[in-house]
Design an enzyme around this catalytic site. Structure first.
Site, PDB file in Angstrom:
ATOM      1  N   LYS A   1      -3.467  15.457  -7.543  1.00 48.70           N
ATOM      2  CA  LYS A   1      -2.417  15.103  -8.514  1.00 48.70           C
ATOM      3  C   LYS A   1      -1.468  16.289  -8.703  1.00 48.70           C
ATOM      4  CE  LYS A   1      -1.956  11.814 -10.758  1.00 48.70           C
ATOM      5  NZ  LYS A   1      -1.208  10.538 -10.523  1.00 48.70           N
TER       6      LYS A   1
ATOM      7  N   TYR B   1      -9.598  15.428  -7.349  1.00 45.19           N
ATOM      8  CA  TYR B   1      -8.597  14.522  -7.956  1.00 45.19           C
ATOM      9  C   TYR B   1      -7.478  15.365  -8.571  1.00 45.19           C
ATOM     10  CZ  TYR B   1      -6.596  11.560 -11.650  1.00 45.19           C
ATOM     11  OH  TYR B   1      -5.733  10.904 -12.492  1.00 45.19           O
TER      12      TYR B   1
ATOM     13  N   THR C   1      -7.643   6.856  -8.784  1.00 49.23           N
ATOM     14  CA  THR C   1      -7.987   7.457 -10.086  1.00 49.23           C
ATOM     15  C   THR C   1      -9.491   7.675 -10.292  1.00 49.23           C
ATOM     16  OG1 THR C   1      -8.011   5.243 -11.060  1.00 49.23           O
ATOM     17  CG2 THR C   1      -5.964   6.486 -11.262  1.00 49.23           C
TER      18      THR C   1
ATOM     19  N   ASP D   1       0.891  -1.169   0.000  1.00 48.76           N
ATOM     20  CA  ASP D   1       0.000   0.000   0.000  1.00 48.76           C
ATOM     21  C   ASP D   1       0.922   1.210   0.000  1.00 48.76           C
ATOM     22  OD1 ASP D   1      -1.563   2.177   0.686  1.00 48.76           O
ATOM     23  OD2 ASP D   1      -2.920   0.979   1.918  1.00 48.76           O
TER      24      ASP D   1
ATOM     25  N   THR E   1      -1.781  14.081 -14.833  1.00 51.14           N
ATOM     26  CA  THR E   1      -3.061  14.101 -15.549  1.00 51.14           C
ATOM     27  C   THR E   1      -3.371  15.446 -16.211  1.00 51.14           C
ATOM     28  OG1 THR E   1      -5.455  13.964 -15.156  1.00 51.14           O
ATOM     29  CG2 THR E   1      -4.132  14.612 -13.297  1.00 51.14           C
ATOM     30  N   ASP E   2      -4.189  15.366 -17.253  1.00 52.40           N
ATOM     31  CA  ASP E   2      -4.736  16.578 -17.901  1.00 52.40           C
ATOM     32  C   ASP E   2      -5.677  17.330 -16.943  1.00 52.40           C
ATOM     33  OD1 ASP E   2      -6.494  14.417 -17.940  1.00 52.40           O
ATOM     34  OD2 ASP E   2      -7.397  14.948 -19.868  1.00 52.40           O
TER      35      ASP E   2
HETATM   36  N1  NAP Z   1      -7.015   6.414 -16.269  1.00 49.55           N
HETATM   37  C1  NAP Z   1      -7.000   7.597 -16.843  1.00 49.55           C
HETATM   38  O1  NAP Z   1      -7.843   7.911 -17.691  1.00 49.55           O
HETATM   39  C2  NAP Z   1      -5.928   8.599 -16.473  1.00 49.55           C
HETATM   40  C3  NAP Z   1      -5.963   9.865 -17.077  1.00 49.55           C
HETATM   41  C4  NAP Z   1      -4.953  10.785 -16.737  1.00 49.55           C
HETATM   42  C5  NAP Z   1      -3.962  10.427 -15.839  1.00 49.55           C
HETATM   43  N2  NAP Z   1      -3.977   9.202 -15.263  1.00 49.55           N
HETATM   44  C6  NAP Z   1      -2.896   8.864 -14.315  1.00 49.55           C
HETATM   45  O2  NAP Z   1      -2.188   7.785 -14.870  1.00 49.55           O
HETATM   46  C7  NAP Z   1      -1.701   6.923 -13.837  1.00 49.55           C
HETATM   47  C8  NAP Z   1      -2.061   5.496 -14.175  1.00 49.55           C
HETATM   48  O3  NAP Z   1      -3.476   5.393 -14.247  1.00 49.55           O
HETATM   49  P1  NAP Z   1      -4.205   4.017 -14.575  1.00 49.55           P
HETATM   50  O4  NAP Z   1      -5.438   4.327 -15.330  1.00 49.55           O
HETATM   51  O5  NAP Z   1      -3.229   3.051 -15.100  1.00 49.55           O
HETATM   52  O6  NAP Z   1      -4.631   3.562 -13.109  1.00 49.55           O
HETATM   53  P2  NAP Z   1      -5.707   2.467 -12.698  1.00 49.55           P
HETATM   54  O7  NAP Z   1      -5.907   1.480 -13.804  1.00 49.55           O
HETATM   55  O8  NAP Z   1      -6.887   3.157 -12.131  1.00 49.55           O
HETATM   56  O9  NAP Z   1      -4.931   1.718 -11.535  1.00 49.55           O
HETATM   57  C9  NAP Z   1      -4.542   2.381 -10.371  1.00 49.55           C
HETATM   58  C10 NAP Z   1      -3.296   1.711  -9.858  1.00 49.55           C
HETATM   59  O10 NAP Z   1      -2.921   2.326  -8.622  1.00 49.55           O
HETATM   60  C11 NAP Z   1      -2.794   1.299  -7.641  1.00 49.55           C
HETATM   61  N3  NAP Z   1      -3.166   1.840  -6.337  1.00 49.55           N
HETATM   62  C12 NAP Z   1      -4.255   2.560  -5.993  1.00 49.55           C
HETATM   63  N4  NAP Z   1      -4.240   2.837  -4.678  1.00 49.55           N
HETATM   64  C13 NAP Z   1      -3.105   2.282  -4.180  1.00 49.55           C
HETATM   65  C14 NAP Z   1      -2.517   2.211  -2.888  1.00 49.55           C
HETATM   66  N5  NAP Z   1      -3.092   2.788  -1.816  1.00 49.55           N
HETATM   67  N6  NAP Z   1      -1.350   1.548  -2.755  1.00 49.55           N
HETATM   68  C15 NAP Z   1      -0.749   0.963  -3.814  1.00 49.55           C
HETATM   69  N7  NAP Z   1      -1.239   0.983  -5.060  1.00 49.55           N
HETATM   70  C16 NAP Z   1      -2.415   1.643  -5.235  1.00 49.55           C
HETATM   71  C17 NAP Z   1      -3.747   0.209  -8.083  1.00 49.55           C
HETATM   72  O11 NAP Z   1      -3.403  -1.024  -7.474  1.00 49.55           O
HETATM   73  P3  NAP Z   1      -4.480  -2.233  -7.289  1.00 49.55           P
HETATM   74  O12 NAP Z   1      -5.407  -2.185  -8.459  1.00 49.55           O
HETATM   75  O13 NAP Z   1      -3.593  -3.450  -7.266  1.00 49.55           O
HETATM   76  O14 NAP Z   1      -5.175  -2.004  -5.992  1.00 49.55           O
HETATM   77  C18 NAP Z   1      -3.484   0.215  -9.585  1.00 49.55           C
HETATM   78  O15 NAP Z   1      -2.301  -0.461  -9.887  1.00 49.55           O
HETATM   79  C19 NAP Z   1      -2.293   7.442 -12.543  1.00 49.55           C
HETATM   80  O16 NAP Z   1      -1.301   8.114 -11.836  1.00 49.55           O
HETATM   81  C20 NAP Z   1      -3.388   8.390 -12.969  1.00 49.55           C
HETATM   82  O17 NAP Z   1      -3.548   9.446 -12.064  1.00 49.55           O
HETATM   83  C21 NAP Z   1      -4.932   8.275 -15.550  1.00 49.55           C
END
Ligand code: NAP
Length: 289
Positions: free
Chosen positions: A139, A135, A73, A47, A112-113
């Site tokens: 970020k 959010y 996220t 975590d 993020t955007d």
């Molecule tokens: N998704 C989008 O559309 C988007 C857009 C812009 C920016 N981003 C950024 O891009 C990055 C990657 O996003 P993503 O979409 O790949 O994320 P995601 O699919 O939502 O997955 C979130 C990840 O964070 C881990 N996580 C969450 N809380 C945690 C905690 N307390 N301790 C350890 N791990 C934790 C989750 O682990 P578990 O699932 O194993 O719990 C998972 O691996 C993020 O930093 C996000 O802010 C995402």
């Protein structure tokens, strides 16, 4: 000596695509997950809000590069669970930034955007930030912790990630249209949808070139959510009449969304050109059958 990379959020949408890509290279990759187990030998359950354990893990692995992608996220949940959002997105990032500095690792923070207010669109790296939801606030705090604590860092801002390996907006659309279900999609919100593999390739190139600073690492085109879905329906051969245009006022979202958070990708294009939307959607289709 092989370069070691430690990735947080290895079980996430981006993380899985990055592991797939880097496993085929000479880099040694280690990854963390929290609640979704990772079928991969160098995976660690942690975590990231547990500062002591995170520090111990980083000091044990001693990576050359840390990619910090783990985040809370869910934009609407962040609005309700503010404390949890702050702990995960801001505080944990600050801790990772401090440890990265201590061991002289390069830190790549996936941002993020949503750090922008969406009034302008096609944001450049140096444009002013002004998040409209919690959010985005957390970020942006993460970004500040990285710039304050590290000198060798990359802040990589991305937008609406989609891919084949985990549920996301695109896979939801595909599931619904496959079942001939009518779906309502908004016409008045613009983004730069990013295929997870495209983001992984961009980050990989940034590491290879040992770049530093802020980069907008996103898909190659600005589109409305509606146009994104229409293009997806065309590529997958679904009936476009199943997609009804609506405006965002009709959505019962808890958090406010920026109207146009699309990203200008000129800077990253000199390093790795993002895929055009249609190209990315065909790559998605290959993975989805
Ligand atoms: N998704 C989008 O559309 C988007 C857009 C812009 C920016 N981003 C950024 O891009 C990055 C990657 O996003 P993503 O979409 O790949 O994320 P995601 O699919 O939502 O997955 C979130 C990840 O964070 C881990 N996580 C969450 N809380 C945690 C905690 N307390 N301790 C350890 N791990 C934790 C989750 O682990 P578990 O699932 O194993 O719990 C998972 O691996 C993020 O930093 C996000 O802010 C995402």
């Amino acid at each position: 000596m092989r370069m070691k990379i430690l990735l947080t959020g290895g079980s996430g949408l981006f993380g899985q695509a990055f592991i797939d890509l880097v496993e085929k290279t000479s880099y040694e990759i280690y990854a963390t997950y929290n609640r979704s187990p990772l079928d991969f030998e160098n995976a660690f359950q942690i975590d990231i809000t547990d500062a002591i354990k995170v520090k111990q893990l980083i000091e044990k692995i001693k990576p050359d590069v840390i990619i910090h992608a783990a985040a809370f996220t869910n934009v609407d949940r962040c609005e309700i669970e503010k404390e949890k959002a702050y702990e995960i997105n801001a505080k944990a990032t600050e801790n990772i930034a401090k440890v990265a500095k201590e061991i002289n690792a390069k830190l790549i923070y996936i941002s993020t955007d949503y750090v922008f207010d969406g009034k302008k669109g096609m944001y450049k790296e140096e444009d002013e930030t002004n998040p409209v939801n919690y959010y985005g606030v957390t970020k942006l705090e993460g970004e500040k912790a990285v710039t304050k604590n590290c000198s060798d860092f990359i802040i990589a801002r991305t937008s609406v990630i989609y891919g084949a390996n985990k549920k996301n907006f695109a896979t939801w659309v595909i599931e619904e249209l496959k079942k001939d279900n009518q779906i309502k999609i908004i016409t008045d919100q613009w983004v730069s949808p990013t295929l997870n593999r495209d983001l992984a390739e961009q980050i990989y190139k940034l590491i290879e070139k040992d770049e530093r600073g802020i980069f907008h690492t996103a898909g190659g085109e600005r589109v409305s959510r509606y146009d994104f879905v229409i293009k997806l329906a065309e590529v997958f051969g679904f009936d476009k009449k199943l997609v009804s245009p609506v405006i965002s006022e009709n959505m019962d979202w808890i958090a406010k969304r920026p109207r146009d958070s699309s990203l200008d990708v000129s800077k990253i294009s000199n390093i790795k050109a993002p895929y055009k939307l249609r190209e990315a959607l065909y790559l998605l289709k290959e993975r989805i059958k």
